[in-house]
Design a protein around this motif. Sequence first.
Motif, PDB file in Angstrom:
ATOM      1  N   LEU A 205      -6.958   5.994   0.667  1.00 35.91           N
ATOM      2  CA  LEU A 205      -7.382   4.788   1.351  1.00 35.91           C
ATOM      3  C   LEU A 205      -6.069   3.937   1.556  1.00 35.91           C
ATOM      4  CD1 LEU A 205      -9.458   2.541   2.018  1.00 35.91           C
ATOM      5  CD2 LEU A 205      -9.804   1.975  -0.180  1.00 35.91           C
ATOM      6  N   LEU A 206      -5.173   4.228   0.622  1.00 34.70           N
ATOM      7  CA  LEU A 206      -3.951   3.594   0.673  1.00 34.70           C
ATOM      8  C   LEU A 206      -3.168   3.926   1.957  1.00 34.70           C
ATOM      9  CD1 LEU A 206      -3.083   3.001  -3.212  1.00 34.70           C
ATOM     10  CD2 LEU A 206      -3.572   1.355  -1.616  1.00 34.70           C
ATOM     11  N   LEU A 207      -3.022   5.242   1.979  1.00 35.61           N
ATOM     12  CA  LEU A 207      -2.380   5.949   2.883  1.00 35.61           C
ATOM     13  C   LEU A 207      -2.880   5.423   4.382  1.00 35.61           C
ATOM     14  CD1 LEU A 207      -1.965   9.599   2.187  1.00 35.61           C
ATOM     15  CD2 LEU A 207      -0.326   8.223   2.899  1.00 35.61           C
TER      16      LEU A 207
ATOM     17  N   ALA B 202       0.680  -1.276  -0.022  1.00 37.17           N
ATOM     18  CA  ALA B 202       0.148  -0.029  -0.072  1.00 37.17           C
ATOM     19  C   ALA B 202       0.879   1.306   0.070  1.00 37.17           C
ATOM     20  CB  ALA B 202      -0.654  -0.100   1.041  1.00 37.17           C
ATOM     21  N   ALA B 203       2.122   0.970   0.670  1.00 38.65           N
ATOM     22  CA  ALA B 203       2.790   2.589   0.747  1.00 38.65           C
ATOM     23  C   ALA B 203       3.548   2.594  -0.450  1.00 38.65           C
ATOM     24  CB  ALA B 203       3.861   2.143   1.876  1.00 38.65           C
ATOM     25  N   PHE B 204       3.725   1.456  -1.202  1.00 43.06           N
ATOM     26  CA  PHE B 204       4.492   1.670  -2.687  1.00 43.06           C
ATOM     27  C   PHE B 204       3.484   2.166  -3.698  1.00 43.06           C
ATOM     28  CE2 PHE B 204       5.381  -0.007  -6.761  1.00 43.06           C
ATOM     29  CZ  PHE B 204       7.022   0.065  -6.822  1.00 43.06           C
ATOM     30  N   GLY B 205       2.244   1.902  -3.485  1.00 43.64           N
ATOM     31  CA  GLY B 205       1.184   2.486  -4.354  1.00 43.64           C
ATOM     32  C   GLY B 205       1.047   3.958  -4.079  1.00 43.64           C
ATOM     33  N   VAL B 206       1.155   4.429  -2.666  1.00 43.33           N
ATOM     34  CA  VAL B 206       1.185   5.689  -2.540  1.00 43.33           C
ATOM     35  C   VAL B 206       2.220   6.589  -2.992  1.00 43.33           C
ATOM     36  CG1 VAL B 206       1.072   7.601  -0.421  1.00 43.33           C
ATOM     37  CG2 VAL B 206      -0.266   5.453  -0.677  1.00 43.33           C
ATOM     38  N   ALA B 207       3.460   5.881  -2.926  1.00 47.82           N
ATOM     39  CA  ALA B 207       4.375   6.464  -3.341  1.00 47.82           C
ATOM     40  C   ALA B 207       4.791   6.517  -4.721  1.00 47.82           C
ATOM     41  CB  ALA B 207       5.808   5.940  -2.626  1.00 47.82           C
TER      42      ALA B 207
ATOM     43  N   SER C 209       4.426   4.376 -14.068  1.00 49.01           N
ATOM     44  CA  SER C 209       3.249   5.296 -14.415  1.00 49.01           C
ATOM     45  C   SER C 209       1.911   4.391 -14.551  1.00 49.01           C
ATOM     46  CB  SER C 209       3.219   5.737 -15.900  1.00 49.01           C
ATOM     47  OG  SER C 209       3.528   4.704 -16.923  1.00 49.01           O
ATOM     48  N   GLY C 210       1.903   3.113 -14.603  1.00 52.87           N
ATOM     49  CA  GLY C 210       0.703   2.199 -14.539  1.00 52.87           C
ATOM     50  C   GLY C 210       0.115   2.199 -13.076  1.00 52.87           C
ATOM     51  N   ILE C 211       1.141   1.963 -12.372  1.00 50.85           N
ATOM     52  CA  ILE C 211       0.902   1.838 -10.918  1.00 50.85           C
ATOM     53  C   ILE C 211       0.281   3.190 -10.391  1.00 50.85           C
ATOM     54  CG2 ILE C 211       1.601   1.252  -8.715  1.00 50.85           C
ATOM     55  CD1 ILE C 211       3.831  -0.651 -10.221  1.00 50.85           C
ATOM     56  N   ALA C 212       0.892   4.236 -10.790  1.00 47.24           N
ATOM     57  CA  ALA C 212       0.534   5.533 -10.225  1.00 47.24           C
ATOM     58  C   ALA C 212      -0.786   5.935 -10.788  1.00 47.24           C
ATOM     59  CB  ALA C 212       1.390   6.513 -10.612  1.00 47.24           C
ATOM     60  N   LEU C 213      -1.329   5.491 -12.079  1.00 46.64           N
ATOM     61  CA  LEU C 213      -2.820   5.655 -12.528  1.00 46.64           C
ATOM     62  C   LEU C 213      -3.808   4.953 -11.792  1.00 46.64           C
ATOM     63  CD1 LEU C 213      -2.165   5.864 -16.494  1.00 46.64           C
ATOM     64  CD2 LEU C 213      -2.919   7.827 -14.908  1.00 46.64           C
ATOM     65  N   PHE C 214      -3.342   3.820 -11.458  1.00 49.31           N
ATOM     66  CA  PHE C 214      -4.352   2.796 -10.606  1.00 49.31           C
ATOM     67  C   PHE C 214      -4.491   3.508  -9.057  1.00 49.31           C
ATOM     68  CE2 PHE C 214      -4.966  -0.497  -7.702  1.00 49.31           C
ATOM     69  CZ  PHE C 214      -6.395  -1.136  -8.037  1.00 49.31           C
ATOM     70  N   ALA C 215      -3.352   3.747  -8.546  1.00 49.09           N
ATOM     71  CA  ALA C 215      -3.345   3.959  -7.133  1.00 49.09           C
ATOM     72  C   ALA C 215      -3.810   5.576  -6.872  1.00 49.09           C
ATOM     73  CB  ALA C 215      -1.781   4.124  -6.685  1.00 49.09           C
ATOM     74  N   ALA C 216      -3.401   6.503  -7.797  1.00 49.34           N
ATOM     75  CA  ALA C 216      -3.883   7.834  -7.482  1.00 49.34           C
ATOM     76  C   ALA C 216      -5.344   8.027  -6.980  1.00 49.34           C
ATOM     77  CB  ALA C 216      -3.856   8.585  -8.775  1.00 49.34           C
ATOM     78  N   PRO C 217      -6.342   7.694  -7.735  1.00 49.50           N
ATOM     79  CA  PRO C 217      -7.650   7.875  -6.939  1.00 49.50           C
ATOM     80  C   PRO C 217      -7.995   7.273  -5.543  1.00 49.50           C
ATOM     81  CG  PRO C 217      -7.904   6.943  -9.285  1.00 49.50           C
ATOM     82  CD  PRO C 217      -6.480   6.722  -8.752  1.00 49.50           C
TER      83      PRO C 217
END
Length: 125
Positions: free
Chosen positions: A67-69, A30-35, A55-63
């Motif tokens: 919650l991920l934090l 989850a922290a990797f998705g946020v960062a 970039s693919g991970i960031a597009l998925f995690a940004a919205p």
Amino acid sequence: MPPIPTEPNPTSRPIRDTGATLLTLSGLGAAFGVASCCGLPFLLATAGLSSAWLSGIALFAAPHRSLLLAMAALCLAAGAGLLWRRQPAGTCATGFVCAKSMVRGMTMIGLMAGLVLLVIGYLYA
């Protein structure tokens, strides 16, 4: 005087020692998705490494950033708590929850890496 049993009750099953490790891995993910959106590409670019693959991970995690934090902080805190409660394998009796030194060390490294990623993700996003 009756003999004192030296072995644990055969009907009781020993508890597996995976809770802290699984919580740490979840918090690290989850922290990797946020960062991955802002902080990690900045850190990798500073080190001279490519970060285009994020970039693919960031597009998925940004919205789902908030919650991920929250999930990363909760999982890392719970993993640290369970790791703190575990006894080292050298002081453990048969049938009790113990931590092998290699697993304990890797879990501790995962907790620290997750904390660094969580802070980077929070500060740079």
